[in-house]
Design an enzyme around this catalytic site. Structure first.
Site, PDB file in Angstrom:
ATOM      1  N   HIS A  72       0.828  -1.209   0.000  1.00  0.00           N
ATOM      2  CA  HIS A  72       0.000   0.000   0.000  1.00  0.00           C
ATOM      3  C   HIS A  72       0.866   1.265   0.000  1.00  0.00           C
ATOM      4  O   HIS A  72       1.966   1.298   0.533  1.00  0.00           O
ATOM      5  CB  HIS A  72      -0.990  -0.001   1.164  1.00  0.00           C
ATOM      6  CG  HIS A  72      -0.387   0.029   2.536  1.00  0.00           C
ATOM      7  ND1 HIS A  72       0.031   1.191   3.148  1.00  0.00           N
ATOM      8  CD2 HIS A  72      -0.161  -0.961   3.433  1.00  0.00           C
ATOM      9  CE1 HIS A  72       0.480   0.921   4.352  1.00  0.00           C
ATOM     10  NE2 HIS A  72       0.381  -0.373   4.548  1.00  0.00           N
ATOM     11  N   ASP A  74      -0.244   4.391   1.088  1.00  0.00           N
ATOM     12  CA  ASP A  74      -0.602   5.412   2.072  1.00  0.00           C
ATOM     13  C   ASP A  74       0.089   5.188   3.408  1.00  0.00           C
ATOM     14  O   ASP A  74       0.627   4.111   3.692  1.00  0.00           O
ATOM     15  CB  ASP A  74      -2.119   5.466   2.263  1.00  0.00           C
ATOM     16  CG  ASP A  74      -2.702   4.146   2.764  1.00  0.00           C
ATOM     17  OD1 ASP A  74      -2.227   3.072   2.330  1.00  0.00           O
ATOM     18  OD2 ASP A  74      -3.638   4.178   3.576  1.00  0.00           O
ATOM     19  N   GLU A 132      -5.185   1.948   2.783  1.00  0.00           N
ATOM     20  CA  GLU A 132      -5.058   0.769   3.633  1.00  0.00           C
ATOM     21  C   GLU A 132      -5.155   1.120   5.110  1.00  0.00           C
ATOM     22  O   GLU A 132      -5.604   0.304   5.922  1.00  0.00           O
ATOM     23  CB  GLU A 132      -3.723   0.056   3.349  1.00  0.00           C
ATOM     24  CG  GLU A 132      -3.586  -1.320   3.994  1.00  0.00           C
ATOM     25  CD  GLU A 132      -3.012  -1.320   5.412  1.00  0.00           C
ATOM     26  OE1 GLU A 132      -3.091  -2.364   6.093  1.00  0.00           O
ATOM     27  OE2 GLU A 132      -2.491  -0.267   5.858  1.00  0.00           O
ATOM     28  N   GLU A 133      -4.716   2.324   5.480  1.00  0.00           N
ATOM     29  CA  GLU A 133      -4.596   2.690   6.887  1.00  0.00           C
ATOM     30  C   GLU A 133      -5.879   3.245   7.494  1.00  0.00           C
ATOM     31  O   GLU A 133      -5.858   3.780   8.602  1.00  0.00           O
ATOM     32  CB  GLU A 133      -3.469   3.730   7.058  1.00  0.00           C
ATOM     33  CG  GLU A 133      -2.082   3.250   6.645  1.00  0.00           C
ATOM     34  CD  GLU A 133      -1.486   2.246   7.608  1.00  0.00           C
ATOM     35  OE1 GLU A 133      -2.213   1.807   8.532  1.00  0.00           O
ATOM     36  OE2 GLU A 133      -0.314   1.895   7.448  1.00  0.00           O
TER      37      GLU A 133
END
Length: 360
Positions: A72, A74, A132-133
């Site tokens: 990912h 981010d 993703e976060e």
């Protein structure tokens, strides 16, 4: 302001630094996605596609096996930890800064190898995704699983989550529920008229405190479970007997069971409470029984370990693609103010993946 440019002929350490110096807090990934897309666009051995701020690149060499590698783009919010810098601790070099561990070092390794491996031993699908976060419903890998699952089909998958350059198979599942007790509201000066809902939570708290989590072996790896209160609420005012109380419980369960089986276990422990499911994430088995797994472990020189937390390997597992976690960085430094990644782990992951994917 000039657009960032990534040089994929640079070392994976320098690519990590360049990626980290492009701020990409969840929801603000366009600039880094643009840079990744531009860096890959001139590579004729790759078919490059974009879906929102997710970049997918694929080889098509007619190999009989395909491996998917994902990471990912981010990060969690920046906290005075950019721009990056190098520092030495006890004689070991680290790259310090937001995203170095989670997980731009892994993304840098993938980008360098995507550019380099023109004729890999297996066909490759590279996925660099956004969001993703944050909440799972925003995760673009999850979106692609739903809308374009054919792009993620493979015989084996590797997610470059930080594992200190060791292989961690599968992941625990996660179930979050709210336990509620109900009573009768009354003035606290005449408490005997009411029924205190918070007091009714005491047996549940006692059960949680006494609970002995299991360690369960799945395909040769021992997964530690956990059942914990992560929040509690109730009360109306300082002079009112509460008529409702709630405990927020998180169950981290081994990949021998599904979410439904995990929920059945929670209901068995708390039969006297109203239970509301607020979040669920399936577990993933280790993925080490796949035919490609033994060669992968030999190439990267790692004894497999279990992944205790939840990761996006579960999304691949749900598609029937066995998946593992493998990437540079100590997971304990992910999201930390002093986030930093040992540069030798970046190099180790690059070399290990190159040996395996090139068939060397």
């Amino acid at each position: 302001m000039p657009h960032p440019v990534l040089d994929l002929t640079a070392s994976s350490i320098e690519i990590t630094r360049a990626l980290c110096d492009i701020p990409s807090v969840s929801g603000d990934e366009k600039q880094i996605a643009d840079a990744v897309e531009q860096a890959l666009s001139g590579l004729t051995h790759l078919e490059v596609m974009r879906d929102g701020d997710t970049i997918i690149a694929r080889t098509d060499r007619g190999r009989d096996k395909r491996v998917v590698l994902a990471g990912h783009l981010d990060t969690v919010p920046i906290k005075d930890n950019l721009p990056t810098r190098f520092e030495t601790i006890d004689g070991r070099e680290y790259l310090w800064g937001r995203g170095t561990v989670d997980m731009k070092a892994g993304v840098a390794v993938q980008l360098k190898l995507a550019a380099e491996l023109v004729d890999p031993a297996v066909d490759l699908t590279w996925v660099w995704y956004d969001h993703e976060e944050v909440a799972a419903e925003l995760n673009s890998l999850g979106r692609i699983v739903q809308t374009r699952p054919e792009l993620l089909v493979g015989d084996f998958a590797i997610l470059s989550e930080p594992t200190s350059a060791r292989v961690e198979g599968g992941c625990n599942g996660s179930l979050r529920v709210e336990l509620r007790a109900f009573g009768t509201r009354a003035h606290s000066g005449r408490s005997w008229v009411g029924e205190n809902a918070i007091h009714k939570l005491a047996p549940a708290l006692a059960a949680l405190a006494a609970y002995e989590p299991a360690t369960i072996e799945v395909d040769g790896l021992a997964y530690r479970e956990g059942l914990n209160a992560v929040g509690i609420s109730g009360g109306v005012a300082g002079n009112v007997i509460p008529d409702e109380g709630m405990i927020h419980v998180n169950y981290r369960f081994a990949p021998d069971k599904s979410v439904e089986q995990a929920l059945a276990h929670v209901r068995e422990i708390f039969p006297d409470y109203d239970i509301t499911v607020v979040d669920r994430a399936e577990s993933a088995r280790p993925g080490l029984n796949a035919p490609l797994a033994a060669d992968f472990l030999a190439a990267v020189g790692s004894e497999p370990l279990p992944k205790y937390g939840w990761t996006d390997v579960a999304r691949f597992s749900a598609l029937g693609v066995p998946a593992v976690n493998y990437g540079p960085g100590d997971a304990l430094k992910a999201h930390a103010d002093d986030e930093r990644c040992a540069t030798d782990e970046i190099t180790a992951c690059e070399n290990g993946l190159r040996r395996w994917l090139s068939g060397a």
